[in-house]
Design an enzyme around this catalytic site. Structure first.
Site, PDB file in Angstrom:
ATOM      1  N   TYR A 143      -6.154  -0.319   8.357  1.00 11.24           N
ATOM      2  CA  TYR A 143      -5.090  -1.267   8.020  1.00 11.24           C
ATOM      3  C   TYR A 143      -3.980  -1.115   9.044  1.00 11.24           C
ATOM      4  CZ  TYR A 143      -1.292  -3.474   5.333  1.00 11.24           C
ATOM      5  OH  TYR A 143      -0.246  -4.268   4.907  1.00 11.24           O
ATOM      6  N   ASP A 238      -2.669   3.307  16.111  1.00  8.17           N
ATOM      7  CA  ASP A 238      -1.759   3.020  15.009  1.00  8.17           C
ATOM      8  C   ASP A 238      -1.555   4.316  14.230  1.00  8.17           C
ATOM      9  OD1 ASP A 238      -0.398   2.326  12.749  1.00  8.17           O
ATOM     10  OD2 ASP A 238      -1.632   0.575  12.269  1.00  8.17           O
ATOM     11  N   LYS A 266       6.685   4.840   8.730  1.00  8.62           N
ATOM     12  CA  LYS A 266       6.683   5.813   7.631  1.00  8.62           C
ATOM     13  C   LYS A 266       7.541   7.060   7.925  1.00  8.62           C
ATOM     14  CE  LYS A 266       2.842   3.738   5.335  1.00  8.62           C
ATOM     15  NZ  LYS A 266       1.652   3.070   5.832  1.00  8.62           N
TER      16      LYS A 266
HETATM   17  C1  LIG Z   1       1.553   1.567   6.226  1.00 10.96           C
HETATM   18  C2  LIG Z   1       0.798   1.203   7.453  1.00 10.96           C
HETATM   19  C3  LIG Z   1       1.121   0.062   8.218  1.00 10.96           C
HETATM   20  C4  LIG Z   1       2.125  -0.954   7.760  1.00 10.96           C
HETATM   21  O1  LIG Z   1       3.398  -0.451   7.687  1.00 10.96           O
HETATM   22  P1  LIG Z   1       4.489  -1.212   6.772  1.00 10.96           P
HETATM   23  O2  LIG Z   1       5.751  -0.463   7.035  1.00 10.96           O
HETATM   24  O3  LIG Z   1       3.981  -1.111   5.364  1.00 10.96           O
HETATM   25  O4  LIG Z   1       4.540  -2.613   7.241  1.00 10.96           O
HETATM   26  C5  LIG Z   1       0.456  -0.135   9.407  1.00 10.96           C
HETATM   27  N1  LIG Z   1      -0.487   0.718   9.830  1.00 10.96           N
HETATM   28  C6  LIG Z   1      -0.827   1.813   9.130  1.00 10.96           C
HETATM   29  C7  LIG Z   1      -1.861   2.735   9.664  1.00 10.96           C
HETATM   30  C8  LIG Z   1      -0.214   2.075   7.907  1.00 10.96           C
HETATM   31  O5  LIG Z   1      -0.601   3.145   7.193  1.00 10.96           O
END
Ligand SMILES: *Cc1c(COP(=O)(O)O)cnc(C)c1O
Length: 426
Positions: A143, A238, A266
């Site tokens: 994701y 990511d 995060k």
């Molecule tokens: C949480 C997450 C996102 C999205 O971040 P948001 O701040 O919720 O938009 C993108 N990539 C990864 C791997 C994530 O865990």
């Protein structure tokens, strides 16, 4: 309907679709009423009925130093007294950028944004703008936020709902996204052999945390690095979830692989909206105002949010922070595994740094397909038994869990003891 959570959920559903501002909070996957949180401290939070939970989602990762850490709260309060947002640069943004560049050798320049979605979306646009190519490669079960190009068989919440794609994403966009299987290096070789000159980038979670926890094999990431270099494609890690969660050097440090761009979020916001993307300077210089790739944000680098992030980043650099976090997370994984074995329940667990995965399966899944084959109904019963006993796990069998520095031995022991009871109720 005696619970305040029930009353609040009914009210929330009247004014907000599904009663929540982000889908996985709705408990659709596990059933039941979401808990409305009133406050949090250290490893705990409390719901609207005043019930206390040991929290293993930590705001889905950011709460790595524990909730409401005094240093973080003080930094936010102090920043707030100086004004909330200026729409003009501040020195604090420089400090944050310098900190990220110092901790991640792959990042020569970085830009701050407000969410992981925004950061991943911007990194994609940059990769496409810099290479003048349209196609991107992602992996099933990973994701990267909810930008159009990335909601193509995306994982996490979507998986849970059984929707392979989102409505509202034009097929013309999805057409440019190639979705491969995670941990299948031959597929990468194959796709680059056939259309390598059209691929702008490969985006990957180097430790996947949005289909439950799945470690990448070193061979998978090494192959990715090699084919991207051979074909002039941009490799994007990511690390919104894994960044400063699996270690101070992030997943790229654990694997010893240098991506071209890194996406963060995060933990770097410490519970406030800060995310970032950065990497090779020659790529980053394609961004406006220097280059033709447009990207902007009214609240990017917001001073109050950056203050929370910097205070958190300072705490994670204290000596022994990640050794301790990793040790606590391992104790949890081992304790739960032992409790399941005593109860005769097929179960295993894995941990990387402060992230963990729980699997109702005989062995740790290494692929999306293997993850989908785990016993979701059993997880759901376990989730509710634990919730009853005051332990809040991610409300889905396909999400990773998070431990904070505030999860002491006593808190882990309390969790394992709850699990002993929960496993016998399955
Ligand atoms: C949480 C997450 C996102 C999205 O971040 P948001 O701040 O919720 O938009 C993108 N990539 C990864 C791997 C994530 O865990």
């Amino acid at each position: 309907m005696n619970s305040k959570n029930d009353i609040l959920f009914a009210r929330a559903q009247a004014s907000t679709p599904g009663g929540v501002n982000s889908p996985v909070r709705a408990f659709r996957s596990v059933g039941g009423t979401p808990r409305f949180i009133t406050r949090a401290e250290g490893p705990h939070f409390w719901d609207a009925d005043g019930k206390r939970y040991i929290d293993y989602i930590g705001s889905w990762g950011p709460a790595i130093v524990g909730h409401a850490h005094p240093d973080v709260i003080r930094a936010v309060q102090e920043a707030a007294t100086h004004g909330l947002s200026f729409g003009a640069p501040t020195e604090a943004e420089i400090l944050m950028a310098e900190e990220i560049c110092r901790l991640l050798p792959s990042v020569e320049q970085v830009r701050l944004v407000s969410s992981g979605t925004e950061a991943a979306m911007s990194a994609l646009r940059l990769a496409r703008g810099a290479t003048r190519r349209d196609k991107i490669v992602k992996f099933e079960g990973c994701y990267h936020g909810h930008a159009d190009s990335l909601l193509v068989k995306a994982g996490s919440g979507l998986l849970t709902f059984g929707n392979p794609t989102s409505a509202g994403v034009p097929e013309d966009f999805a057409r440019h996204t190639l979705v491969l299987d995670y941990n299948e290096p031959q597929q990468l070789e194959e796709v680059f052999r056939t259309m390598g000159d059209q691929i702008a980038c490969v985006i990957v979670e180097p430790v996947a945390g949005n289909m439950n926890l799945v470690r990448a094999t070193p061979e998978f990431l090494q192959t990715m690095r090699r084919v991207c270099s051979e074909h002039g494609a941009v490799l994007i890690f990511d690390e919104v979830m894994s960044g400063f969660r699996v270690g101070l050097g992030c997943a790229q440090g654990l694997y010893g692989i240098t991506p071209d761009l890194t996406v963060l979020g995060k933990v770097i916001g410490g519970g406030m909206p800060v995310a970032a993307f950065g990497g090779r300077k020659d790529l980053m210089q394609h961004l406006a105002p220097l280059g033709p790739v447009y990207q902007a944000g009214t609240l990017s680098g917001n001073p109050v949010a950056v203050a929370a992030g910097m205070a958190t980043m300072k705490l994670v650099q204290q000596p022994g922070f990640y050794e301790n976090l990793g040790a606590q997370t391992n104790k949890l994984a081992e304790g739960l595994t032992a409790a399941a074995r005593e109860a005769g329940v097929p179960f295993c667990a894995d941990a990387v740094g402060g992230m963990f995965g729980l699997y109702f399966a005989d062995s740790i899944p290494a692929s999306y397909k293997a993850m989908m084959a785990t016993d979701k109904d059993r997880f759901n019963r376990f989730f509710h038994a634990m919730l009853d006993l005051g332990v809040y796990l991610a409300p889905s069998a396909f999400e990773a869990g998070f431990v904070s520095a505030a999860h002491s031995d006593a808190v882990i022991a309390e969790t394992v003891s709850a699990a002993r009871q929960a496993f016998t109720r399955l």
